[in-house]
Design an enzyme around this catalytic site. Sequence first.
Site, short mmCIF file in Angstrom:
data_model
loop_
_atom_site.label_atom_id
_atom_site.label_comp_id
_atom_site.label_asym_id
_atom_site.label_seq_id
_atom_site.Cartn_x
_atom_site.Cartn_y
_atom_site.Cartn_z
N ASP A 61 0.83 -1.21 0.00
CA ASP A 61 0.00 0.00 0.00
C ASP A 61 0.86 1.26 0.00
O ASP A 61 1.93 1.29 0.62
CB ASP A 61 -0.90 -0.01 1.24
CG ASP A 61 -2.06 0.95 1.13
OD1 ASP A 61 -2.32 1.45 0.02
OD2 ASP A 61 -2.71 1.19 2.17
N GLY A 62 0.38 2.30 -0.68
CA GLY A 62 1.03 3.60 -0.60
C GLY A 62 1.68 4.09 -1.88
O GLY A 62 2.30 5.16 -1.88
N ARG A 72 0.11 7.58 -2.90
CA ARG A 72 0.51 8.66 -2.00
C ARG A 72 1.98 9.01 -2.19
O ARG A 72 2.36 10.18 -2.13
CB ARG A 72 0.24 8.26 -0.56
CG ARG A 72 -1.17 8.57 -0.09
CD ARG A 72 -1.49 7.89 1.22
NE ARG A 72 -1.77 6.46 1.03
CZ ARG A 72 -1.96 5.61 2.01
NH1 ARG A 72 -1.87 6.03 3.26
NH2 ARG A 72 -2.23 4.35 1.77
N HIS A 100 3.35 3.38 -8.82
CA HIS A 100 3.28 1.95 -9.09
C HIS A 100 4.58 1.46 -9.72
O HIS A 100 5.08 0.38 -9.39
CB HIS A 100 2.11 1.65 -10.03
CG HIS A 100 0.77 2.00 -9.44
ND1 HIS A 100 0.36 1.56 -8.21
CD2 HIS A 100 -0.26 2.75 -9.93
CE1 HIS A 100 -0.85 2.02 -7.95
NE2 HIS A 100 -1.24 2.74 -8.98
N LEU A 121 11.78 -20.31 -3.71
CA LEU A 121 10.67 -19.47 -3.24
C LEU A 121 9.52 -19.59 -4.23
O LEU A 121 9.73 -19.59 -5.45
CB LEU A 121 11.10 -18.01 -3.15
CG LEU A 121 9.99 -17.00 -2.82
CD1 LEU A 121 9.59 -17.11 -1.35
CD2 LEU A 121 10.45 -15.57 -3.12
N GLU A 164 -0.06 -13.53 12.11
CA GLU A 164 0.46 -12.37 12.84
C GLU A 164 0.50 -11.17 11.88
O GLU A 164 0.89 -11.31 10.71
CB GLU A 164 1.87 -12.66 13.35
CG GLU A 164 1.94 -13.78 14.37
CD GLU A 164 1.27 -13.41 15.68
OE1 GLU A 164 1.41 -12.25 16.11
OE2 GLU A 164 0.62 -14.29 16.28
#
Length: 239
Positions: free
Chosen positions: A19-20, A23, A36, A130, A206
Amino acid sequence: MAQDNGNRHVPAHVAIVMDGNGRWAQQRGLPRGEGHRSGVGAVREAVRAAVACGVRYLTLYAFSTENWKRPPEEVNGLMQLLVESADTYLQEFIDGGIRVDTIGDTSALPPLVRGAIAQVRKMTREGKKLTLIIALNYGGRPEIVRATRAIAEAVLEGRARPEEIDESMLTQHLYTAGLPDPDLLIRTSGEQRLSNFLLWQLAYTEFYFTPKLWPDFTGADFEAALHDYAQRKRRFGGV
């Protein structure tokens, strides 16, 4: 389930709400699309850090079902960025042993994007270090509705009985079937909500929130989140 990596307790599966970006761009007087584009660098940092730390699965919330509501030029820019990134980082993924997969309704994405995704998935399928899971046109509620419909059809067709429906059956019908639930969720930009992300899978995950905007999130920040996670005691509803 988390795993022990040396003397550190490392989560096997980390999920990130990136997120962000918008901004970040606005603070610099730039178009949202530049945020982006800068965020792709943070993705690369997170992937490299995940591999270095021994994380086995990394799920990134790249495009939600709600993101179609954004201005068309922003959505089109995001789609183009997905295609460019797939081409740019394909060889790095192959060389790094990174297997790429997706969750979400990718059938609704533009053909060029679907083609790029198919190519990356095919070329990286042998990756062992991964598994990088990109959530595209993904929403937690639509995912659960989709799974429920599939189970209802199985009952109607006589392939399942109502009394057989349990958490395990529903889990097997989710996009994430076969994957462990995330041990740790990271969300950047200071927001503290799920935004329709992995609603079923995050039941005992978590959470780690950071005020950093996603383009500023570094490998060191990723490691800091893992260090914070390692200090926690997970009880899964027990004492």
